[in-house]
Design an enzyme around this catalytic site. Structure first.
Site, PDB file in Angstrom:
ATOM      1  N   GLY A  21       3.916   8.769   7.336  1.00 23.26           N
ATOM      2  CA  GLY A  21       3.233   8.857   6.041  1.00 23.26           C
ATOM      3  C   GLY A  21       1.890   9.546   6.167  1.00 23.26           C
ATOM      4  CB  ALA A  22       0.690  12.004   8.636  1.00 26.34           C
ATOM      5  CG  ASN A  23       2.599  12.886   2.758  1.00 28.41           C
ATOM      6  OD1 ASN A  23       3.100  11.991   3.434  1.00 28.41           O
ATOM      7  ND2 ASN A  23       2.720  12.934   1.452  1.00 28.41           N
ATOM      8  N   GLY A  25      -3.182   9.365   1.533  1.00 29.77           N
ATOM      9  CA  GLY A  25      -3.943   8.131   1.709  1.00 29.77           C
ATOM     10  C   GLY A  25      -4.449   7.888   3.115  1.00 29.77           C
ATOM     11  N   GLY A  27      -2.839   7.467   5.873  1.00 28.20           N
ATOM     12  CA  GLY A  27      -2.158   8.237   6.913  1.00 28.20           C
ATOM     13  C   GLY A  27      -2.791   9.598   7.097  1.00 28.20           C
ATOM     14  CE1 TYR A 176       3.306  -2.700   0.192  1.00 23.90           C
ATOM     15  CE2 TYR A 176       1.759  -4.442  -0.356  1.00 23.90           C
ATOM     16  CZ  TYR A 176       2.037  -3.248   0.275  1.00 23.90           C
ATOM     17  OH  TYR A 176       1.059  -2.604   1.005  1.00 23.90           O
TER      18      TYR A 176
HETATM   19  N1  LIG Z   1      -4.167   1.142  -0.007  1.00 24.19           N
HETATM   20  C1  LIG Z   1      -4.246  -0.155   0.154  1.00 24.19           C
HETATM   21  O1  LIG Z   1      -5.097  -0.836  -0.441  1.00 24.19           O
HETATM   22  C2  LIG Z   1      -3.334  -0.848   1.091  1.00 24.19           C
HETATM   23  C3  LIG Z   1      -3.454  -2.247   1.221  1.00 24.19           C
HETATM   24  C4  LIG Z   1      -2.663  -2.907   2.146  1.00 24.19           C
HETATM   25  C5  LIG Z   1      -1.789  -2.201   2.934  1.00 24.19           C
HETATM   26  N2  LIG Z   1      -1.657  -0.854   2.776  1.00 24.19           N
HETATM   27  C6  LIG Z   1      -0.707  -0.160   3.646  1.00 24.19           C
HETATM   28  O2  LIG Z   1      -1.272   1.046   4.096  1.00 24.19           O
HETATM   29  C7  LIG Z   1      -0.236   1.963   4.438  1.00 24.19           C
HETATM   30  C8  LIG Z   1      -0.554   3.343   3.895  1.00 24.19           C
HETATM   31  O3  LIG Z   1      -0.494   3.321   2.479  1.00 24.19           O
HETATM   32  P1  LIG Z   1      -1.533   4.082   1.546  1.00 24.19           P
HETATM   33  O4  LIG Z   1      -2.330   3.029   0.866  1.00 24.19           O
HETATM   34  O5  LIG Z   1      -2.211   5.151   2.297  1.00 24.19           O
HETATM   35  O6  LIG Z   1      -0.526   4.655   0.431  1.00 24.19           O
HETATM   36  P2  LIG Z   1      -0.062   6.150   0.069  1.00 24.19           P
HETATM   37  O7  LIG Z   1      -1.220   7.027  -0.209  1.00 24.19           O
HETATM   38  O8  LIG Z   1       0.958   5.969  -1.021  1.00 24.19           O
HETATM   39  O9  LIG Z   1       0.663   6.616   1.389  1.00 24.19           O
HETATM   40  C9  LIG Z   1       1.911   6.087   1.751  1.00 24.19           C
HETATM   41  C10 LIG Z   1       2.637   7.069   2.637  1.00 24.19           C
HETATM   42  O10 LIG Z   1       3.901   6.501   2.994  1.00 24.19           O
HETATM   43  C11 LIG Z   1       4.898   7.506   2.780  1.00 24.19           C
HETATM   44  N3  LIG Z   1       6.229   6.978   2.543  1.00 24.19           N
HETATM   45  C12 LIG Z   1       6.660   6.222   1.513  1.00 24.19           C
HETATM   46  N4  LIG Z   1       7.982   6.037   1.619  1.00 24.19           N
HETATM   47  C13 LIG Z   1       8.398   6.705   2.737  1.00 24.19           C
HETATM   48  C14 LIG Z   1       9.646   6.923   3.355  1.00 24.19           C
HETATM   49  N5  LIG Z   1      10.774   6.445   2.844  1.00 24.19           N
HETATM   50  N6  LIG Z   1       9.688   7.651   4.496  1.00 24.19           N
HETATM   51  C15 LIG Z   1       8.562   8.185   5.017  1.00 24.19           C
HETATM   52  N7  LIG Z   1       7.337   8.051   4.459  1.00 24.19           N
HETATM   53  C16 LIG Z   1       7.274   7.308   3.323  1.00 24.19           C
HETATM   54  C17 LIG Z   1       4.387   8.276   1.546  1.00 24.19           C
HETATM   55  O11 LIG Z   1       5.056   9.515   1.438  1.00 24.19           O
HETATM   56  P3  LIG Z   1       5.150  10.281   0.025  1.00 24.19           P
HETATM   57  O12 LIG Z   1       3.774  10.877  -0.208  1.00 24.19           O
HETATM   58  O13 LIG Z   1       6.219  11.293   0.231  1.00 24.19           O
HETATM   59  O14 LIG Z   1       5.504   9.251  -1.002  1.00 24.19           O
HETATM   60  C18 LIG Z   1       2.918   8.405   1.923  1.00 24.19           C
HETATM   61  O15 LIG Z   1       2.734   9.452   2.838  1.00 24.19           O
HETATM   62  C19 LIG Z   1       1.069   1.333   3.899  1.00 24.19           C
HETATM   63  O16 LIG Z   1       1.764   0.736   4.960  1.00 24.19           O
HETATM   64  C20 LIG Z   1       0.573   0.268   2.936  1.00 24.19           C
HETATM   65  O17 LIG Z   1       1.492  -0.801   2.816  1.00 24.19           O
HETATM   66  C21 LIG Z   1      -2.407  -0.162   1.867  1.00 24.19           C
END
Ligand SMILES: NC(=O)c1ccc[n+]([C@@H]2O[C@H](COP(=O)([O-])OP(=O)(O)OC[C@H]3O[C@@H](n4cnc5c(N)ncnc54)[C@H](OP(=O)(O)O)[C@@H]3O)[C@@H](O)[C@H]2O)c1
Length: 307
Positions: A21-23, A25, A27, A176
């Protein structure tokens, strides 16, 4: 003691890191910082066009960035296998695996290509299989690490082994939260197994508190105009920047004094924001019986066995 910051990331030159998910947030920030410090970063993404855009963004701020985009859809075990096969052909070893990708969906219960409930299938089972299939590369790594992404929502969740695919009374927060509890229990059980076998690989955990990203805004925006307003609100209510939210996982991934089993999260009230410090997982996530049951179920469901 001063707060930990990215200026403390040691030189990563010569290290190979895979970030799922490096594209987007957290990542994307993780991949950027690892690149800035010299690592070769494999950006494992489900949409390679979005991945190439993100790689260009990284190169615009880190001109000498060594980044490679590779396709990985965690919601398909076939895709996970193809990614791992290509990594095995192309890379001699992997020094760091950041299991960062995650999904939240609203509306109705959905499933992955393999029929798993989408949150459990993507967030946990995809990463469980990926880690196992990459394990031979990790064992050849230099000071190898696996970082698992948790969430404060794991503390209110429970794993129901009789209904791991949430066929009964599905709802978004519970589904979730359950997947993030699985991520957390997995990271801790992986640490137990690595120690028991004397493996050079260590397993570390991190969570970002409540940080700005595309995670919930994207889920809300599927719901038309009202959803887009809710998406804006959800961003406004995020308590910290993406950069600040990424510090726990960057500390877990790079700080030289980190030990297997350590868990990093924000220092503030209820761990929603703040500097990256060591935090504690829930009693359920730390329960060895839960870890063993989850491991056995994950092996059966994915067909991937290791340790
Ligand atoms: N932000 C928060 O406040 C928060 C809080 C607690 C935990 N987290 C955790 O932090 C991590 C990163 O999330 P983020 O907040 O940075 O959200 P984000 O910006 O939505 O990034 C999530 C990433 O995961 C990828 N992804 C989703 N489904 C996938 C799949 N089937 N195969 C491969 N990649 C997939 C997305 O790809 P696409 O762009 O193609 O959809 C995107 O690159 C997650 O594990 C999340 O549960 C975040």
């Amino acid at each position: 003691m001063p707060a930990w910051s990215t200026s403390e990331i040691p030189d990563q030159m010569g290290r190979t890191a895979i970030v799922t998910g490096a594209n987007s947030g957290l990542g994307l920030v993780t991949a950027t910082e690892l690149s800035r410090h010299g690592a070769h970063v494999i950006m494992a993404v489900r949409n390679t066009e979005a991945g190439e855009d993100a790689a260009r963004t990284i190169r615009s701020t880190v001109p000498r960035a060594d980044v490679t985009v590779r396709a990985l859809d965690l919601a398909s075990l076939d895709s996970v296998r193809r990614f791992a096969e290509r990594a095995t052909d192309e890379l001699g070893r992997v020094d760091l695996l950041v299991n960062n990708a995650g999904v939240v969906i609203l509306g109705r219960r959905r499933t992955t290509a393999d029929g798993f409930e989408l949150h459990m299938g993507t967030n946990h089972l995809g990463h469980f299989a990926l880690t196992g299939l990459l394990f031979p590369l990790l064992e050849r790594g230099r000071e190898p690490r696996v970082v698992s992404l948790s969430s404060i929502t794991h503390k209110r969740a429970h794993l129901v082994f009789e209904d791991l695919m949430f066929e009964r009374r599905w709802n978004v927060p519970a589904a979730y939260g359950r997947s993030k509890l699985a991520n957390t229990a997995f990271g801790i059980e992986l640490d137990r197994r690595l120690r028991a076998t004397g493996s050079p690989v260590i397993s570390v955990l991190a969570h970002p508190g409540v940080s700005r990203s595309n995670l919930t805004p994207r889920a809300w925006s599927e719901w038309g105009r009202l959803g887009r307003i809710a998406a804006g609100l959800s961003l406004a209510l995020s308590t910290q920047s993406t950069e600040q939210g990424t510090l726990p996982q960057l500390r877990a991934a790079t700080a030289p004094d980190v030990q297997g089993g350590q868990f990093f999260g924000p220092s503030g009230r209820n761990e929603r924001r703040g500097d990256p410090i060591e935090v504690e997982a829930s009693a359920e996530a730390r329960d060895p019986l839960v870890g063993q049951r989850l491991w056995a179920a994950s092996e059966t469901l994915t067909g991937v066995s290791y340790l």
